[in-house]
Design an enzyme around this catalytic site. Structure first.
Site, mmCIF file in Angstrom:
data_model
loop_
_atom_site.group_PDB
_atom_site.id
_atom_site.type_symbol
_atom_site.label_atom_id
_atom_site.label_comp_id
_atom_site.label_asym_id
_atom_site.label_seq_id
_atom_site.Cartn_x
_atom_site.Cartn_y
_atom_site.Cartn_z
ATOM 1 N N LYS A 168 -6.420 -11.818 -12.801
ATOM 2 C CA LYS A 168 -5.226 -11.818 -11.953
ATOM 3 C C LYS A 168 -4.989 -13.193 -11.346
ATOM 4 O O LYS A 168 -3.845 -13.660 -11.225
ATOM 5 C CB LYS A 168 -5.389 -10.778 -10.838
ATOM 6 C CG LYS A 168 -4.271 -10.782 -9.768
ATOM 7 C CD LYS A 168 -2.893 -10.573 -10.380
ATOM 8 C CE LYS A 168 -1.857 -10.190 -9.325
ATOM 9 N NZ LYS A 168 -1.687 -11.122 -8.238
ATOM 10 N N HIS A 208 -3.460 -15.280 -13.998
ATOM 11 C CA HIS A 208 -2.063 -14.825 -14.124
ATOM 12 C C HIS A 208 -1.190 -15.550 -13.116
ATOM 13 O O HIS A 208 -0.120 -16.070 -13.441
ATOM 14 C CB HIS A 208 -1.983 -13.311 -13.903
ATOM 15 C CG HIS A 208 -0.604 -12.788 -13.610
ATOM 16 N ND1 HIS A 208 0.005 -12.935 -12.374
ATOM 17 C CD2 HIS A 208 0.302 -12.146 -14.390
ATOM 18 C CE1 HIS A 208 1.205 -12.396 -12.408
ATOM 19 N NE2 HIS A 208 1.414 -11.914 -13.623
ATOM 20 N N ASN A 209 -1.645 -15.607 -11.875
ATOM 21 C CA ASN A 209 -0.862 -16.265 -10.834
ATOM 22 C C ASN A 209 -0.761 -17.766 -11.069
ATOM 23 O O ASN A 209 0.261 -18.377 -10.762
ATOM 24 C CB ASN A 209 -1.480 -15.986 -9.464
ATOM 25 C CG ASN A 209 -1.211 -14.574 -8.992
ATOM 26 O OD1 ASN A 209 -0.930 -13.687 -9.786
ATOM 27 N ND2 ASN A 209 -1.307 -14.349 -7.703
ATOM 28 N N ASN A 232 -5.354 -9.318 -3.378
ATOM 29 C CA ASN A 232 -5.516 -10.604 -4.069
ATOM 30 C C ASN A 232 -6.803 -11.288 -3.615
ATOM 31 O O ASN A 232 -6.772 -12.348 -3.005
ATOM 32 C CB ASN A 232 -4.319 -11.514 -3.793
ATOM 33 C CG ASN A 232 -3.284 -11.473 -4.899
ATOM 34 O OD1 ASN A 232 -3.576 -11.035 -6.004
ATOM 35 N ND2 ASN A 232 -2.083 -11.904 -4.598
ATOM 36 N N SER A 287 -0.253 -6.750 -10.243
ATOM 37 C CA SER A 287 0.860 -7.696 -10.252
ATOM 38 C C SER A 287 2.188 -6.966 -10.392
ATOM 39 O O SER A 287 2.293 -5.973 -11.108
ATOM 40 C CB SER A 287 0.713 -8.697 -11.396
ATOM 41 O OG SER A 287 1.817 -9.582 -11.416
ATOM 42 N N GLU A 333 1.845 -18.234 -13.513
ATOM 43 C CA GLU A 333 3.105 -17.992 -12.782
ATOM 44 C C GLU A 333 3.572 -19.258 -12.062
ATOM 45 O O GLU A 333 4.761 -19.610 -12.099
ATOM 46 C CB GLU A 333 2.884 -16.851 -11.795
ATOM 47 C CG GLU A 333 4.056 -16.498 -10.906
ATOM 48 C CD GLU A 333 3.651 -15.468 -9.876
ATOM 49 O OE1 GLU A 333 3.924 -15.673 -8.673
ATOM 50 O OE2 GLU A 333 3.041 -14.445 -10.266
ATOM 51 N N GLY A 385 0.802 -1.211 0.000
ATOM 52 C CA GLY A 385 0.000 0.000 0.000
ATOM 53 C C GLY A 385 0.837 1.264 0.000
ATOM 54 O O GLY A 385 0.552 2.214 -0.738
#
Length: 512
Positions: free
Chosen positions: A218, A221-222, A137, A163, A225, A49
């Site tokens: 997302k 995406h992970n 997340n 990300s 990954e 943050g």
């Protein structure tokens, strides 16, 4: 009354008065907070943050209101970065008062109950037309639920996948926002100001789709990954325990690969990890790190959703399972004690390093193909008009899976938006076919040498399955019909059929 000894007569030296810490300085009260000074706000000032807030404040045109449940973190941020355009606040109301309308706030707190609590606080002080963004997340189904609830108040809710880790948050992440098109009119330019930029100058952010679309993408995406990291780890394992290379030598190999088609952030950091020497033991750091890989859930979520959507994301699944196996230390030890001897490494020729490179590239293509299949299936299931080419473009920089060949993926989907599979594209079909002989040699060597290569193996099996003219599923369906009368279709005529296995074994049509 008890007497006190004068300081001059005290046997203990007098202490200097403590110097106040700048972190103890009070923040402005709600009445002192400048009205509507900030165009964007950040709630939650842990590392992600605070880095995101600093990134926002460093961009021309942004003034950032910041709020944290513990005011000490807000004070620390302001005192450590006095040059930044921050408006520190100590209450939720002061935070809301500091924001220009439509108020726009990004939540960067722990997923789950903490996120729900902050949303509840903000909806009490925000007004219709304002925008709440969850940059954590979150599980996309939670985002769907939250968006529906917040929409009832007239406030916009956006689930935005971010990300790039701590470095990306500070210097430019890849951002995957969902939510309404109306909210993106306000939010889009702000996010574009802080997003990473590809070589062509495009910001790595796009409006993904409504409600939970951003967090869904997302999540996948992970998942990709996970697969990419596992494939790289299997490449290292084969090069070390079959090829006989030491970690520093493998680092050089990865650096060479990074200059070609495998160029990517993950290849780059792998070389860095393999070069690192442990200061205490003098051993390669990779040899003293416990071989138990952790996970935070997004890979598991991806596999669960792929299963629910009927997408065979086998490479991603094997990567998740491999982490699970790595964490079962007692079970591994018990099984290892029953094995008399491991196979000796198989003999390999001079092409082994290049074979592994080709197998890695081919398997990587499969991982991305399965990931995009999952994304498109999710879009169909949840009513999101997802653009795979645009998604590939925003992954080119800023995110963990950023890689050279994402440009090629974007080009493939620009040629054919309705592409059945990434490996049906002419470029990727040719690339994987060219690498297949080496890929098969690597998987064979791994099996003969007793070196586990689950992601390599499952990716090759998927490739063989998806391209097979006929699969043994015909026999599976016959078995299902035998024990459960589950019926079957024929390939020579229309209809649904069942064989009377417990009778005269004649065939009957069940849909007539």
């Amino acid at each position: 009354m008890t007497e006190t000894t004068p300081a001059a007569e005290s046997p203990i030296p007098a202490q200097e008065p403590p110097v106040p810490s700048p972190h103890d300085a009070p923040l402005p009260s709600a009445s002192e907070t400048p009205k509507a000074a900030a165009n964007i706000g950040v709630v939650g000032l842990a590392v992600m943050g605070s880095n995101l807030a600093r990134n926002l404040a460093s961009r021309e045109g942004n003034t950032v209101a910041v709020f944290n449940r513990s005011p000490e973190r807000t004070r620390a941020l302001l005192s450590e970065h006095p040059e930044a355009e921050f408006v520190g606040t100590e209450t939720v109301q002061a935070f809301a008062d500091a924001l220009q309308r439509p108020r726009t706030a990004i939540i960067m707190v722990q997923a789950g109950a903490a996120t729900d609590a902050v949303i509840d606080q903000l909806t009490e002080v925000f007004e219709p037309g304002d925008i709440i963004v969850d940059g954590g997340n979150a599980l996309f189904t939670d985002t769907i639920r939250r968006e529906a609830a917040v929409r009832e108040t007239g406030i916009h809710f956006v689930g935005a996948g971010i990300s790039g880790g701590e470095e990306g948050a500070l210097n430019g992440p890849s951002i995957m926002p969902g939510g309404s098109a109306e909210s993106y009119e306000t939010l889009g330019p702000i996010l574009a100001s802080i997003a990473a930029r590809a070589d062509d100058g495009e910001p790595c952010v796009t409006h993904i789709g409504t409600d939970g679309a951003g967090h869904f993408v997302k999540m996948v995406h992970n998942g990709i990954e996970y697969a990419d990291m596992q494939l790289i780890a299997e490449s290292y394992d084969l090069l070390r325990h079959v090829g006989g290379y030491e970690p520093a030598q493998i680092a050089d190999i990865f650096t060479e690969w990074d200059s070609g088609e495998l160029e990517s952030y993950l290849i780059q950091i792998t070389a860095e990890v393999l070069r690192q020497v442990d200061a205490e033991t003098g051993k390669p750091l990779v040899d003293v790190i416990l071989d138990a890989a952790g996970m935070k859930g997004t890979g598991t979520w991806t596999v669960q959703q792929a299963l629910a959507l009927g997408v065979p994301a086998t490479g991603i699944a094997e990567a998740v399972f491999a982490r699970g196996v790595s964490g079962r230390a007692d079970q591994r030890a018990a099984v290892r004690a029953t094995i008399d001897a491991r196979p000796q490494p198989a003999d390999v020729g001079d092409t082994f390093v290049d074979d592994v490179r080709r197998a890695l590239y081919s398997s990587k293509v499969i991982a991305y193909a399965q990931g995009f299949d999952t994304i498109l299936a999710g879009g169909a299931e949840y009513g999101w008009a997802l653009d795979p080419g645009a998604i590939a473009k925003i992954w080119r920089e800023g995110c963990i899976i950023r890689a050279r060949f994402l440009n090629t993926i974007a080009e493939a989907y620009s040629r054919n938006r309705r592409l059945e599979s990434l490996i049906a594209d002419e470029f990727f079909a040719s690339a994987v076919a060219d690498g297949a002989p080496a890929w098969r040699r690597v998987v064979s060597v791994a099996a003969l040498s007793g070196v586990p290569a689950p992601a390599f193996s499952s990716s090759l099996s998927y490739y063989d399955s998806i391209g097979a003219e006929r699969l043994p599923a015909a026999l599976v369906q016959g078995q299902r019909d035998f024990f459960g009368a589950h019926t079957y279709r024929r390939n020579d005529r229309d209809g649904i059929f069942h064989t009377l296995w417990s009778g005269d074994r004649s065939e009957v049509r069940t849909d007539a």
